[in-house]
Design a protein around this motif. Structure first.
Motif, PDB file in Angstrom:
ATOM      1  N   ASP A 135      26.782 -83.484   7.760  1.00 35.67           N
ATOM      2  CA  ASP A 135      26.753 -82.210   7.033  1.00 35.67           C
ATOM      3  C   ASP A 135      27.826 -81.263   7.556  1.00 35.67           C
ATOM      4  O   ASP A 135      28.528 -80.610   6.786  1.00 35.67           O
ATOM      5  N   CYS A 136      27.957 -81.186   8.873  1.00 37.59           N
ATOM      6  CA  CYS A 136      28.962 -80.294   9.453  1.00 37.59           C
ATOM      7  C   CYS A 136      30.376 -80.766   9.111  1.00 37.59           C
ATOM      8  O   CYS A 136      31.238 -79.968   8.756  1.00 37.59           O
ATOM      9  N   TRP A 137      30.597 -82.080   9.218  1.00 39.84           N
ATOM     10  CA  TRP A 137      31.914 -82.620   8.828  1.00 39.84           C
ATOM     11  C   TRP A 137      32.219 -82.263   7.376  1.00 39.84           C
ATOM     12  O   TRP A 137      33.307 -81.788   7.055  1.00 39.84           O
ATOM     13  N   THR A 138      31.241 -82.487   6.493  1.00 36.08           N
ATOM     14  CA  THR A 138      31.454 -82.263   5.062  1.00 36.08           C
ATOM     15  C   THR A 138      31.869 -80.819   4.793  1.00 36.08           C
ATOM     16  O   THR A 138      32.831 -80.567   4.057  1.00 36.08           O
ATOM     17  N   GLU A 139      31.157 -79.869   5.410  1.00 35.56           N
ATOM     18  CA  GLU A 139      31.491 -78.453   5.190  1.00 35.56           C
ATOM     19  C   GLU A 139      32.876 -78.129   5.763  1.00 35.56           C
ATOM     20  O   GLU A 139      33.638 -77.359   5.183  1.00 35.56           O
ATOM     21  N   HIS A 140      33.193 -78.732   6.893  1.00 39.20           N
ATOM     22  CA  HIS A 140      34.508 -78.529   7.518  1.00 39.20           C
ATOM     23  C   HIS A 140      35.622 -79.049   6.596  1.00 39.20           C
ATOM     24  O   HIS A 140      36.619 -78.366   6.341  1.00 39.20           O
ATOM     25  N   PHE A 141      35.422 -80.257   6.056  1.00 38.27           N
ATOM     26  CA  PHE A 141      36.421 -80.841   5.148  1.00 38.27           C
ATOM     27  C   PHE A 141      36.561 -79.986   3.892  1.00 38.27           C
ATOM     28  O   PHE A 141      37.669 -79.699   3.438  1.00 38.27           O
ATOM     29  N   PHE A 142      35.407 -79.580   3.337  1.00 35.54           N
ATOM     30  CA  PHE A 142      35.406 -78.811   2.093  1.00 35.54           C
ATOM     31  C   PHE A 142      36.182 -77.501   2.276  1.00 35.54           C
ATOM     32  O   PHE A 142      37.033 -77.143   1.461  1.00 35.54           O
ATOM     33  N   ALA A 143      35.919 -76.809   3.388  1.00 38.71           N
ATOM     34  CA  ALA A 143      36.608 -75.535   3.652  1.00 38.71           C
ATOM     35  C   ALA A 143      38.109 -75.776   3.848  1.00 38.71           C
ATOM     36  O   ALA A 143      38.943 -75.015   3.346  1.00 38.71           O
ATOM     37  N   SER A 144      38.458 -76.855   4.550  1.00 41.50           N
ATOM     38  CA  SER A 144      39.877 -77.144   4.798  1.00 41.50           C
ATOM     39  C   SER A 144      40.608 -77.442   3.495  1.00 41.50           C
ATOM     40  O   SER A 144      41.719 -76.962   3.263  1.00 41.50           O
ATOM     41  N   ILE A 145      39.974 -78.255   2.630  1.00 32.04           N
ATOM     42  CA  ILE A 145      40.608 -78.609   1.349  1.00 32.04           C
ATOM     43  C   ILE A 145      40.783 -77.354   0.505  1.00 32.04           C
ATOM     44  O   ILE A 145      41.831 -77.136  -0.103  1.00 32.04           O
ATOM     45  N   ASN A 146      39.760 -76.496   0.496  1.00 28.36           N
ATOM     46  CA  ASN A 146      39.852 -75.268  -0.299  1.00 28.36           C
ATOM     47  C   ASN A 146      40.948 -74.337   0.196  1.00 28.36           C
ATOM     48  O   ASN A 146      41.495 -73.557  -0.571  1.00 28.36           O
ATOM     49  N   SER A 147      41.281 -74.424   1.475  1.00 28.41           N
ATOM     50  CA  SER A 147      42.357 -73.567   1.965  1.00 28.41           C
ATOM     51  C   SER A 147      43.704 -74.273   1.827  1.00 28.41           C
ATOM     52  O   SER A 147      44.719 -73.792   2.316  1.00 28.41           O
ATOM     53  N   GLY A 148      43.723 -75.437   1.156  1.00 27.48           N
ATOM     54  CA  GLY A 148      44.986 -76.118   0.867  1.00 27.48           C
ATOM     55  C   GLY A 148      45.502 -76.962   2.016  1.00 27.48           C
ATOM     56  O   GLY A 148      46.674 -77.331   2.038  1.00 27.48           O
ATOM     57  N   CYS A 149      44.644 -77.275   2.960  1.00 28.58           N
ATOM     58  CA  CYS A 149      45.072 -78.037   4.131  1.00 28.58           C
ATOM     59  C   CYS A 149      45.214 -79.521   3.796  1.00 28.58           C
ATOM     60  O   CYS A 149      44.307 -80.126   3.248  1.00 28.58           O
ATOM     61  N   LYS A 150      46.395 -80.092   4.122  1.00 30.72           N
ATOM     62  CA  LYS A 150      46.636 -81.501   3.822  1.00 30.72           C
ATOM     63  C   LYS A 150      46.275 -82.381   5.007  1.00 30.72           C
ATOM     64  O   LYS A 150      45.929 -83.530   4.867  1.00 30.72           O
ATOM     65  N   GLN A 151      46.417 -81.813   6.191  1.00 33.95           N
ATOM     66  CA  GLN A 151      46.151 -82.577   7.399  1.00 33.95           C
ATOM     67  C   GLN A 151      44.975 -81.915   8.099  1.00 33.95           C
ATOM     68  O   GLN A 151      45.140 -80.921   8.811  1.00 33.95           O
ATOM     69  N   ILE A 152      43.793 -82.454   7.874  1.00 35.27           N
ATOM     70  CA  ILE A 152      42.583 -81.828   8.409  1.00 35.27           C
ATOM     71  C   ILE A 152      42.363 -82.280   9.844  1.00 35.27           C
ATOM     72  O   ILE A 152      42.322 -83.477  10.125  1.00 35.27           O
ATOM     73  N   ARG A 153      42.234 -81.303  10.735  1.00 38.20           N
ATOM     74  CA  ARG A 153      42.057 -81.639  12.151  1.00 38.20           C
ATOM     75  C   ARG A 153      40.585 -81.750  12.515  1.00 38.20           C
ATOM     76  O   ARG A 153      39.712 -81.242  11.821  1.00 38.20           O
ATOM     77  N   CYS A 154      40.336 -82.400  13.638  1.00 39.54           N
ATOM     78  CA  CYS A 154      38.991 -82.574  14.183  1.00 39.54           C
ATOM     79  C   CYS A 154      38.368 -81.206  14.469  1.00 39.54           C
ATOM     80  O   CYS A 154      39.065 -80.234  14.728  1.00 39.54           O
ATOM     81  N   MET A 155      37.022 -81.136  14.425  1.00 40.60           N
ATOM     82  CA  MET A 155      36.323 -79.858  14.627  1.00 40.60           C
ATOM     83  C   MET A 155      36.265 -79.438  16.090  1.00 40.60           C
ATOM     84  O   MET A 155      36.032 -78.276  16.393  1.00 40.60           O
ATOM     85  N   GLU A 156      36.429 -80.397  16.998  1.00 36.78           N
ATOM     86  CA  GLU A 156      36.343 -80.082  18.425  1.00 36.78           C
ATOM     87  C   GLU A 156      37.449 -79.091  18.793  1.00 36.78           C
ATOM     88  O   GLU A 156      38.600 -79.257  18.370  1.00 36.78           O
ATOM     89  N   VAL A 157      37.081 -78.070  19.571  1.00 43.74           N
ATOM     90  CA  VAL A 157      38.071 -77.076  19.994  1.00 43.74           C
ATOM     91  C   VAL A 157      39.207 -77.780  20.739  1.00 43.74           C
ATOM     92  O   VAL A 157      38.960 -78.654  21.573  1.00 43.74           O
ATOM     93  N   ASN A 158      40.437 -77.417  20.408  1.00 47.63           N
ATOM     94  CA  ASN A 158      41.632 -77.956  21.070  1.00 47.63           C
ATOM     95  C   ASN A 158      41.913 -79.433  20.798  1.00 47.63           C
ATOM     96  O   ASN A 158      42.822 -79.996  21.390  1.00 47.63           O
TER      97      ASN A 158
END
Ligand SMILES: [Zn+2]
Ligand SMILES: [Zn+2]
Ligand SMILES: [Zn+2]
Ligand SMILES: [Zn+2]
Ligand SMILES: [Zn+2]
Ligand SMILES: [Zn+2]
Ligand SMILES: [Zn+2]
Length: 420
Positions: free
Chosen positions: A103-126
């Motif tokens: 669920d957390c991954w899905t929301e992270h991907f969805f938000a990244s795609i909506n902001s036009g991000c082509k290269q989605i990075r891992c959720m872990e800080v740094n």
């Protein structure tokens, strides 16, 4: 759907070459701006491991966490984003070894795609690892199918935008085509014609502007149209009347000016013209300022653009494009050569346009042959002028720049590469 074949070919080549997954191959290709020869070169010089590390690519076999995980085989995990404790089957681990709930991954991907991000990075800080494309699609598809489609489109756009050999046609309204130039290496300094008819500079995507280099053309276009200062400078410095060499002044009225000796000029670009004109246009003449719909004549456009080049090259622009102080003598010599060619070109272009405008029915065949011969001469002078600019003048600038080679038949017709 989008024709992805050229992109897929590059991806497959890199996946096979390095035995990596698609998202890692894409990350590497974007890092090297889709230049296969760069990747071969880096592989040769640095080796696989260092090349991948430099592009921030983490391979599953290289991360310590998955190695540790494989020993313990936990059945439950705690997601470090929502702190939910859940079965391992409801969580996903990225190549970097970081594991979060689906669920957390899905929301992270969805938000990244909506902001036009082509290269989605891992959720872990740094953590700089790029997420697995297949995992992005699989998870997003379940909850947000439209976003999953958008993600595919973003990946195609990245192929076009991050690829130095591909550009969108700059036509407005947009013809929907992207154009690829075949030659690797010097693709930045060429002009191409889209199948829709728009000819543009591949380097800056402005309408074709050779032999004026991009940085000078940009300044020239930024000036307000019909800028009186630059036109006065051109008339006073590079061109007085092409026939009698006296400076020419304009006293109101239309844009056709006539010298005391009878020679007519376009006030906007300074080129010699015939006498026939209306308020909007001068018959047989077209320049970047004074457009005429008719077929352009050989040498006409390179000539009018060469004034913009001369304006900046010879200091008319207030020293924006400086020559090396040590090269003053060479500059004077090269300037003479250039102005001589420019003058010959003025003379012949004017002659040619008069010849083409003339009505000589009884001598049509002869006149036609003369016009063909004259057009050949004009082409030869254009070629010389381009070489003089590229080889003699531009290298004298503190910041050297380049122009495309002269093409007598206009920019190369490009193959349609992709249509969105
Ligand atoms: Zn979670
Ligand atoms: Zn990570
Ligand atoms: Zn086009
Ligand atoms: Zn350009
Ligand atoms: Zn004159
Ligand atoms: Zn008039
Ligand atoms: Zn003009």
């Amino acid at each position: 759907m989008y024709p992805l074949y050229p992109q897929q070919q590059d991806l497959s080549a890199v996946m096979n070459l390095l035995n990596i997954k698609q998202h890692a191959a894409r990350t590497l290709l974007i890092h090297h701006r889709w230049k296969m020869h760069c990747i071969y070169d880096h592989l040769d010089r640095k080796g696989r491991g260092r090349m991948l590390t430099e592009a921030c690519i983490v391979l599953p076999e290289n991360n310590s966490m998955s190695a540790a995980g494989s020993r313990t085989h936990p059945t439950r995990v705690t997601c470090n984003v929502c702190f939910e404790d859940l079965p391992i089957t409801e969580a996903s681990t990225m190549d970097c070894g970081h594991c979060f709930c689906n669920d957390c991954w899905t929301e992270h991907f969805f938000a990244s795609i909506n902001s036009g991000c082509k290269q989605i990075r891992c959720m872990e800080v740094n953590c700089k690892a790029i997420c697995d494309e297949d995992m992005v699609r699989r998870l997003v598809d379940q909850k947000y199918p439209a976003a999953s489609k958008r993600f595919s489109r973003l990946l195609l756009e990245s192929y076009l935008e991050d690829n130095d050999s591909v550009k969108w046609c700059p036509s407005a309204p947009h013809c929907g085509r992207a154009i690829q130039v075949a030659a690797a290496g010097d693709e930045r300094h060429s002009e191409v014609a889209c199948p829709c008819g728009v000819a543009f500079c591949f380097s800056c995507t402005a309408p074709a502007h050779s032999p004026c280099p991009c940085p000078m053309w940009e300044k020239w276009e930024a000036k307000s149209h019909g800028d009186a200062d630059s036109v006065k400078w051109i008339l006073a410095n590079t061109k007085s009347c092409p026939r009698c060499s006296k400076p020419i002044e304009k006293n109101g009225g239309c844009n056709l000016v006539q010298c005391k000796c009878g020679q007519c000029l376009c006030w906007l670009c300074g080129a010699p013209t015939g006498k026939e004109h209306t308020w909007e246009r001068i018959s047989g003449h077209s320049c970047n300022r004074y457009k005429e719909e008719e077929e352009e004549e050989a040498g006409d456009k390179p000539l009018s653009r060469s004034y913009a080049f001369a304006y900046y090259m010879f200091d008319g622009g207030g020293g924006e494009f400086e020559a090396h102080p040590a090269e003053r003598a060479s500059l004077a010599v090269a300037r003479n050569l250039f102005e001589d060619q420019q003058q010959q070109l003025e003379h012949h272009v004017e002659h040619l346009s008069r010849m083409l405008a003339a009505d000589v029915p009884e001598e049509v065949a002869v006149a036609k042959q003369d016009a063909v011969n004259l057009a050949k001469i004009v082409e030869a002078i254009c070629g010389k002028m381009y070489r003089c600019i590229q080889d003699e003048l531009l290298p004298l600038l503190v910041q050297p720049m380049s122009i495309p080679a002269y093409r007598p038949d206009g920019p190369d017709k490009a193959e349609e590469f992709v249509r969105a």
